[in-house]
Structure formats: structure tokens, C-alpha cells
Design a protein around this motif. Structure first.
Motif, PDB file in Angstrom:
ATOM      1  N   THR A  71     112.264  50.232  60.015  1.00 49.92           N
ATOM      2  CA  THR A  71     112.906  50.394  61.492  1.00 49.92           C
ATOM      3  C   THR A  71     114.003  51.284  61.373  1.00 49.92           C
ATOM      4  O   THR A  71     114.443  51.829  60.333  1.00 49.92           O
ATOM      5  CB  THR A  71     113.416  49.072  62.025  1.00 49.92           C
ATOM      6  N   PHE A  72     114.343  51.983  62.413  1.00 51.10           N
ATOM      7  CA  PHE A  72     115.722  52.773  62.622  1.00 51.10           C
ATOM      8  C   PHE A  72     116.050  52.698  64.167  1.00 51.10           C
ATOM      9  O   PHE A  72     115.282  52.293  64.936  1.00 51.10           O
ATOM     10  CB  PHE A  72     115.183  54.306  62.324  1.00 51.10           C
ATOM     11  N   ASP A  73     117.328  52.884  64.189  1.00 50.25           N
ATOM     12  CA  ASP A  73     118.028  52.708  65.371  1.00 50.25           C
ATOM     13  C   ASP A  73     119.026  53.799  65.605  1.00 50.25           C
ATOM     14  O   ASP A  73     119.881  53.726  66.550  1.00 50.25           O
ATOM     15  CB  ASP A  73     118.636  51.324  65.319  1.00 50.25           C
ATOM     16  N   SER A  74     119.107  54.905  65.117  1.00 49.30           N
ATOM     17  CA  SER A  74     119.991  56.074  64.976  1.00 49.30           C
ATOM     18  C   SER A  74     119.503  57.313  64.573  1.00 49.30           C
ATOM     19  O   SER A  74     118.360  57.393  63.792  1.00 49.30           O
ATOM     20  CB  SER A  74     121.148  55.863  64.261  1.00 49.30           C
ATOM     21  N   LEU A  75     119.718  58.316  65.317  1.00 52.77           N
ATOM     22  CA  LEU A  75     119.503  59.913  64.784  1.00 52.77           C
ATOM     23  C   LEU A  75     120.557  60.623  64.040  1.00 52.77           C
ATOM     24  O   LEU A  75     120.676  61.676  64.098  1.00 52.77           O
ATOM     25  CB  LEU A  75     118.854  60.707  65.942  1.00 52.77           C
ATOM     26  N   HIS A  76     121.618  59.731  63.755  1.00 49.25           N
ATOM     27  CA  HIS A  76     122.914  60.072  63.267  1.00 49.25           C
ATOM     28  C   HIS A  76     123.082  59.632  61.848  1.00 49.25           C
ATOM     29  O   HIS A  76     123.439  58.505  61.580  1.00 49.25           O
ATOM     30  CB  HIS A  76     124.194  59.608  64.061  1.00 49.25           C
ATOM     31  N   PRO A  77     122.783  60.532  60.823  1.00 53.19           N
ATOM     32  CA  PRO A  77     122.610  60.053  59.267  1.00 53.19           C
ATOM     33  C   PRO A  77     124.082  60.134  58.730  1.00 53.19           C
ATOM     34  O   PRO A  77     124.122  59.857  57.484  1.00 53.19           O
ATOM     35  CB  PRO A  77     121.641  61.149  58.906  1.00 53.19           C
ATOM     36  N   PHE A  78     125.198  60.568  59.368  1.00 57.19           N
ATOM     37  CA  PHE A  78     126.372  60.844  58.464  1.00 57.19           C
ATOM     38  C   PHE A  78     127.223  59.877  58.817  1.00 57.19           C
ATOM     39  O   PHE A  78     128.583  59.892  58.249  1.00 57.19           O
ATOM     40  CB  PHE A  78     126.833  62.258  59.135  1.00 57.19           C
ATOM     41  N   ILE A  79     127.001  58.666  59.207  1.00 60.35           N
ATOM     42  CA  ILE A  79     128.209  57.669  59.463  1.00 60.35           C
ATOM     43  C   ILE A  79     127.425  56.184  58.844  1.00 60.35           C
ATOM     44  O   ILE A  79     126.291  56.106  58.492  1.00 60.35           O
ATOM     45  CB  ILE A  79     128.342  57.233  60.853  1.00 60.35           C
ATOM     46  N   LEU A  80     128.237  55.258  58.837  1.00 67.32           N
ATOM     47  CA  LEU A  80     128.132  54.015  58.178  1.00 67.32           C
ATOM     48  C   LEU A  80     127.360  53.069  59.008  1.00 67.32           C
ATOM     49  O   LEU A  80     126.330  52.586  58.694  1.00 67.32           O
ATOM     50  CB  LEU A  80     129.191  53.199  57.686  1.00 67.32           C
ATOM     51  N   ARG A  81     127.518  53.248  60.220  1.00 67.30           N
ATOM     52  CA  ARG A  81     126.734  52.380  61.293  1.00 67.30           C
ATOM     53  C   ARG A  81     125.163  53.037  61.531  1.00 67.30           C
ATOM     54  O   ARG A  81     124.878  54.091  61.548  1.00 67.30           O
ATOM     55  CB  ARG A  81     127.425  52.658  62.515  1.00 67.30           C
ATOM     56  N   GLY A  82     124.340  52.124  61.648  1.00 65.81           N
ATOM     57  CA  GLY A  82     123.107  52.124  62.112  1.00 65.81           C
ATOM     58  C   GLY A  82     122.251  52.840  60.885  1.00 65.81           C
ATOM     59  O   GLY A  82     122.608  52.757  59.920  1.00 65.81           O
ATOM     60  N   THR A  83     120.845  52.662  61.121  1.00 66.99           N
ATOM     61  CA  THR A  83     119.842  53.288  60.043  1.00 66.99           C
ATOM     62  C   THR A  83     119.053  54.260  60.738  1.00 66.99           C
ATOM     63  O   THR A  83     118.621  54.606  61.919  1.00 66.99           O
ATOM     64  CB  THR A  83     118.758  52.075  60.037  1.00 66.99           C
ATOM     65  N   ALA A  84     119.371  55.549  60.053  1.00 65.70           N
ATOM     66  CA  ALA A  84     119.191  56.843  60.486  1.00 65.70           C
ATOM     67  C   ALA A  84     117.284  56.850  60.428  1.00 65.70           C
ATOM     68  O   ALA A  84     116.662  56.422  59.439  1.00 65.70           O
ATOM     69  CB  ALA A  84     119.593  57.953  59.837  1.00 65.70           C
ATOM     70  N   ALA A  85     116.806  57.465  61.336  1.00 68.76           N
ATOM     71  CA  ALA A  85     115.560  57.953  61.124  1.00 68.76           C
ATOM     72  C   ALA A  85     115.097  58.787  60.116  1.00 68.76           C
ATOM     73  O   ALA A  85     115.808  59.629  59.627  1.00 68.76           O
ATOM     74  CB  ALA A  85     115.044  58.761  62.438  1.00 68.76           C
ATOM     75  N   GLU A  86     113.811  58.445  59.262  1.00 71.15           N
ATOM     76  CA  GLU A  86     113.279  58.982  58.155  1.00 71.15           C
ATOM     77  C   GLU A  86     113.242  60.745  58.729  1.00 71.15           C
ATOM     78  O   GLU A  86     112.803  60.769  59.761  1.00 71.15           O
ATOM     79  CB  GLU A  86     112.067  58.491  58.004  1.00 71.15           C
TER      80      GLU A  86
END
Length: 609
Positions: A71-86
Motif C-alpha cells: 500500500t501507499f498513502d503519499s507521494l512525499h518520500p522525504f518525511i517520516l510520515r506516510g508510506t511513499a509510492a514505489e
């Protein structure tokens, strides 16, 4: 003004800094590349990397699958919060680009050239005037400086450790940026900064950098986000007017027009989807599947290819990692004892078809791994800490427990001896602390159901010692949250390594990182000797010293017993539909999928199957 707007320097500030710093600007000649040790393989006039096809055609699609995260819930890979898209990194360019056929060399990408001070007190990046974001705006030194501050101040905690030795960033003009170092001994730091992804300040000006988002971000890389179906699918499309397409570091790469990632919650379903042609390519990490699951006509006909591609990448350490923040795991004798309950030989033979080698080093599959007894050079590094280290660091070569030529019963007897020494006794079949009366009970946290078949036999062996073990598999979001908060007892974890370890070791092993949520010091290790050895690695003046110091650190980590080593393999196992062309040789330090292209004739044959 936003937080980072306030951090921007005014023109007057820049002038003052330039005047005050002018005497210190002892910069070397501008270079097209940086190599940590030795000379770059490719000279200033090189046209492309050797492992690409510079005439590769463009077009077509590549469909991939994500199973590990599901799963993913974010397109922001640079922060702690969320799981970024592959694959989200495809939309960003960095200051430099690393080659995959050298141990650690970087060539200019956004930066046309680099100048490192003779005393390594600073590095200057001279940016290409033609560098552009996808909206046509130029990439400037202000964007570089803003990105650095954003990552260090509000980005994932790992960036604070990574950039710890940077004192400040200075914008000289629109296309020149200088990083000043607090620790000139960190020879790797210029190259670490070369890996900086450059974000557009103007895009983030009205947005919260600390929040997750599903709005496609603005980048400058070879791809942009084309479609997003949260948690299910993300699609990237190649940028037609990509500014760096003809640069030597990019020529022959990024040949496929559209790359998509479909998300699967079940590994078995994902495997069946590949065989049905729902997606194109899969790296197979389950040895049972590799041995038994591909006996289908498409493989016999050569339409679905199975290939093992050797590599020289360090394997790092995969293992059952203890959370030493837990009181029951605070004694290294307990951790060592429990390692005797894992029967790798049985696991490899019965579950993995003999496909793997046992991991014994935190730098496995590389020259950095400590083997045999310490060399004279390693002893010279370790000797100042003799009183703070186990004697075995100096007198024994670490080997993980084995049942080869013996039996699990014998290993469990050794485990009970160690547990008794640590103050644990079996009472009425329950392993109990003799001082507190506390039974030994803990949870093994998993994110992948496929690992249950490995953990359940380990659980049974632990129960023979009187340990109460529960195995819990949770969804990826819950798993990530628990790992970020260090809310686990034991888990399966991979501590990756490169051929050039440096600043990232702080995030893996330091006392500081042990207390920072989201750090990669999963084990919670806090040892002053380890901290000093990590700093020695960072300060290594040459390759020989780096290897020696990494081996010294490896020895100390081995004897801390913070992980029960698992296994590794020195090959990529790739199953793919035969729709692609690719260069004849894969580089030794990565699976260079970005050098592949769609071959129309092969693709037609597959589609007409």
C-alpha cells in the motif's frame, strides 16, 4: 513568510559571507566527477556509461508490482510520515549521478562540475544553466540550499544524521552553491551532498513540507507522475523534453515511456498475476517460488524468462533484530543464547532448496567483512578499547551458531547454559528470571506473511527453551508506525551496506540515533566504542584505512549479538516476460533496469501468445 522562506539569505548576506570567507576558498580545480578513493573510471569527455546502449530505442511500457509494502498513502518520500509510492524517486534529479560499475564514484548531473577544497573544508557545486524543473523553471542554487535546509530541519530524521557534519550552505550566485563543513575529516561528505535530490522552492512555498500528499509533486527528473490510485497503482510517464536526456550520465537510460507499479496485498496472488501476464517483471525473493512455481508452458516456450544475474553488492545484515531497549534483551548473554535456537541449516535445506549462504558479517559479500582473527591493522584500531570490549573480539573469529556436523539439541544445551549464567532458569517448563520471577515472553513482529514459515520453526525451538513467543503479522502501515516508534520486541530487519560506508553508519548504530524515532538504529544499540569506530570510518583518509576500520567495526557489532544472522544470495533472481532488449552486461553494483528498452518484435510475440 514560511519557515524556509525566513531561512533564505539576502543578497547583502551573501556579499558579507563571500567577503568573510574569501581567504578560506582554497578550492581545487573544477572536476566532472568525484571518487571517494582513486580516480574516476570515466574521463571528462566520456559519452556514456559502458553498461548502457546509447542507441537504445524509446517507447513502450513496463509494468511492475509491489508486494512488500502492499500500500501507499503519499507521494512525499522525504518525511517520516506516510508510506511513499514505489518509484517516486524517478521524478527527481540529484546534483550528481552515481555509476554502477565503480565502488563509489559520482559524475555531474544538475552540477556541471564540483570543486572540493584542498583541506576538504567545503565543496562547491557549479550548476548547469540548462537544468530545468518540469514546469520550465530553472534549477538554481537557491533551490539547492532550500532543499538542504528543508531535509535537515523538517525531513526524515535520517537526514539530520546524514548531514550532521555540514556547518552551513552558501548561495554564491544563481548557479553556484557552497557547502561548508564542520568536520573536514569526513572525506565522503562532498559525495553525500552530491546525492542531494533538488526540490523546487517555488513549488513548496505554499505547501506544508511536513505533511503527506497525493498531489503529484514537481520534479526535474526523467519521469513525472501520470496516474495515482491511492494504495493500488501509480504510473510514471517519461518526460518528452527532459533537460538531461543527452548528458553522458543519462544517455542510453530511461528508455521506457510508461512505468507502472500495481500493489498486491498477497504474494501468492502477485505471483499468479505475473504468470498471467498482468505485469512484466518480478525480482523473486522466495526461493521456493524460484524452484517450483514457474513450471508453466510460457517458461518452456521462452516467453517468460527466468534469469539469475550475479552481482557484487554488499549484502549487509539481514537477521532477527533484538530491540535492546527491552529489558529482557539488555543482556548480551541472553541475545547470544537465543541465537542458538535458529537452525539455519535446516531452514536452508527444507524451506529454501539450499539456495542461500549464511550471513555472518554486517558487511557480508564484500571486502569490508571481518574474517578470521583480527589483522595487525585491525588490532591497532581496536587496542585502545580493549578494556571496553569482550575479549573474544581480539581472540576469536565470530561464527553464528550452526547445526552442521552437530544437532539442534546440542545448540539448545549451549543456550540454556548461557541463560543460566544470565540469571534465567526453567521452572515448570517456563524460562524465568531468578531475581524478578518474570517469564521470558516476547513478540516477533512481521510485515510479510511469507516469513511466517521461517519464523514458526524458530518459535518452536525457542519454546523448547521455555520461552513464550507470539508471532504477529501486521499490515504495512501499522508495521511502519510501530518500527518508527520502536514498538517491537524482535523483528526481521535488513541493515544495508555499500562498498563505501560513511555517515549513514551513525543512523544505523549511534547512541544519538537510538533515541530518534524513525532512525535506522532498530536495535537501539548505544555503545561509546561503536560511536568512535563509526567516526573513524567517516574520517578514513584512504581506501585501505576504510576497509580496516569497517572490519574493526564489524567485529564489535558481531559480538554485540544485536541480531541473529539470517542469509544472503549474491545474485538477482529475475522473472520477466521477454518483451525487452537490454545491454549484454549488467553492471556489478546494481540491477540496471533503467538501461532496458521495449523490443517491438519480442513484445509482439509475447502479446500474441
Amino acid at each position: 513568510m514560511g519557515k524556509f522562506d525566513r531561512a533564505r539569505w539576502t543578497a547583502a548576506s551573501v556579499v558579507c559571507v563571500l567577503l568573510s570567507c574569501a581567504p578560506a576558498l582554497a578550492l581545487a580545480q573544477a572536476e566532472h566527477a568525484m571518487a571517494l578513493h582513486g580516480e574516476p573510471k570515466y574521463g571528462p569527455g566520456f559519452e556514456h556509461f559502458d553498461y548502457v546502449n546509447p542507441q537504445a530505442p524509446t517507447g513502450g511500457t513496463l509494468k511492475m508490482a509491489n508486494v512488500a509494502a502492499s500500500t501507499f498513502d503519499s507521494l512525499h518520500p522525504f518525511i517520516l510520515r506516510g508510506t511513499a509510492a514505489e518509484g517516486i524517486g524517478l521524478i527527481y534529479d540529484t546534483l550528481t549521478e552515481r555509476s554502477l560499475d565503480e565502488a563509489f564514484t559520482e559524475y555531474g548531473l544538475i552540477a556541471e562540475s564540483m570543486e572540493v577544497a584542498d583541506d576538504n573544508s567545503q565543496v562547491r557545486f557549479n550548476l548547469r544553466e540548462e537544468a530545468r524543473f518540469h514546469d520550465g523553471e530553472p534549477v538554481t542554487a537557491e533551490d539547492v540550499a532550500w532543499t538542504f535546509r528543508a531535509l535537515r530541519e523538517d525531513g526524515h530524521p535520517q537526514y539530520r544524521a546524514y548531514y550532521q557534519d555540514v556547518d552551513r550552505v552558501e548561495v554564491v550566485d544563481d548557479h553556484t552553491v557552497v557547502f561548508h563543513f564542520a568536520n573536514p575529516g569526513n572525506a565522503e561528505l562532498p559525495m553525500i551532498l552530491g546525492q542531494l535530490p533538488v526540490l523546487p522552492e517555488h513549488y513548496w512555498a505554499g505547501r506544508d513540507f511536513t505533511s503527506t500528499t497525493l498531489e503529484p509533486p514537481l520534479g526535474s527528473g526523467p519521469y513525472r507522475v501520470a496516474e495515482v490510485d491511492q494504495g493500488r497503482r501509480v504510473v510514471y510517464e517519461r518526460v518528452d523534453d527532459y533537460w538531461a536526456e543527452d548528458l553522458p550520465v543519462k544517455r542510453g537510460r530511461h528508455n521506457i515511456d510508461r512505468i507502472s507499479y500495481d500493489y498486491y496485498r498477497d504474494g501468492t496472488v502477485a505471483l499468479q498475476a505475473l504468470k498471467a501476464g498482468e505485469y512484466d517483471l518480478r525480482q523473486e525473493n522466495v526461493s521456493r517460488n524460484w524452484a517450483t512455481a514457474y513450471d508453466i508452458p510460457a517458461v518452456e516456450e521462452g516467453l517468460l524468462q527466468l534469469e539469475e544475474i550475479p552481482h557484487d553488492r554488499p549484502a549487509g545484515m539481514q537477521g532477527f533484530f533484538f530491540n535492546t531497549r527491552r529489558e529482557i534483551f539488555s543482556d548480551p548473554r541472553v541475545r547470544e543464547a537465543l541465537s542458538y535456537a535458529f537452525d539455519f541449516e535446516w531452514t536452508n535445506q527444507n524451506l529454501f532448496y539450499g539456495a542461500y549462504e549464511r550471513t555472518r558479517s554486517f558487511f557480508e559479500n564484500s571486502e569490508l567483512a571481518a574474517t578470521g582473527l583480527p589483522s595487525e591493522a585491525e588490532l591497532a584500531v581496536l587496542e585502545p578499547y580493549r578494556d571496553q570490549l569482550p575479549e573474544r573480539v581480539f581472540t576469536e573469529a565470530y561464527e553464528p551458531p550452526s547445526t552442521e556436523g552437530g544437532s539442534l539439541r546440542r545448540n539448545l544445551r549451549k543456550a540454556l547454559t548461557l541463560l543460566n549464567e544470565a540469571g534465567w532458569q526453567v521452572e515448570d517448563g517456563v524460562l524465568t528470571n531468578t531475581q524478578t520471577g518474570q517469564p521470558m515472553a516476547f513478540e516477533i513482529l512481521l510485515v510479510s506473511p511469507s516469513f511466517e514459515r521461517v519464523v514458526l520453526p524458530f518459535k518452536r525451538n525457542l519454546e523448547r527453551l521455555g520461552v513464550e513467543v507470539t508471532v504477529r503479522t501486521v499490515d504495512p502501515t501499522q508495521y511502519q508506525n510501530r518500527m518508527d516508534d520502536f514498538d517491537f520486541d524482535m523483528t526481521v530487519h535488513v541493515a544495508p551496506q555499500s562498498l563505501s560506508p560513511g555517515n549513514e553508519q551513525r543512523d544505523f548504530w549511534s547512541c544519538e540515533a537510538a533515541d530518534v524515532n524513525g532512525s535506522r538504529n532498530v536495535a537501539g544499540l548505544c555503545d561509546p566504542v561503536v560511536d568512535e569506530l563509526v567516526q573513524k570510518i567517516i574520517d578514513a583518509p584512504n581506501r585501505e584505512a576504510l576497509v580496516t576500520r569497517a572490519r574493526a567495526l564489524d567485529r564489535v557489532l558481531q559480538w554485540t549479538f544485536i541480531a541473529i544472522p539470517n542469509w544472503y544470495i549474491d545474485r538477482f533472481r529475475v522473472a520477466y516476460w521477454d518483451r525487452f532488449g537490454r545491454p549484454p552486461e549488467n553492471p556489478p553494483y546494481g540491477l540496471a533496469l533503467d538501461t532496458w528498452w521495449v523490443d517491438p518484435a519480442r513484445a509482439e510475440r509475447v502479446e500474441n501468445r
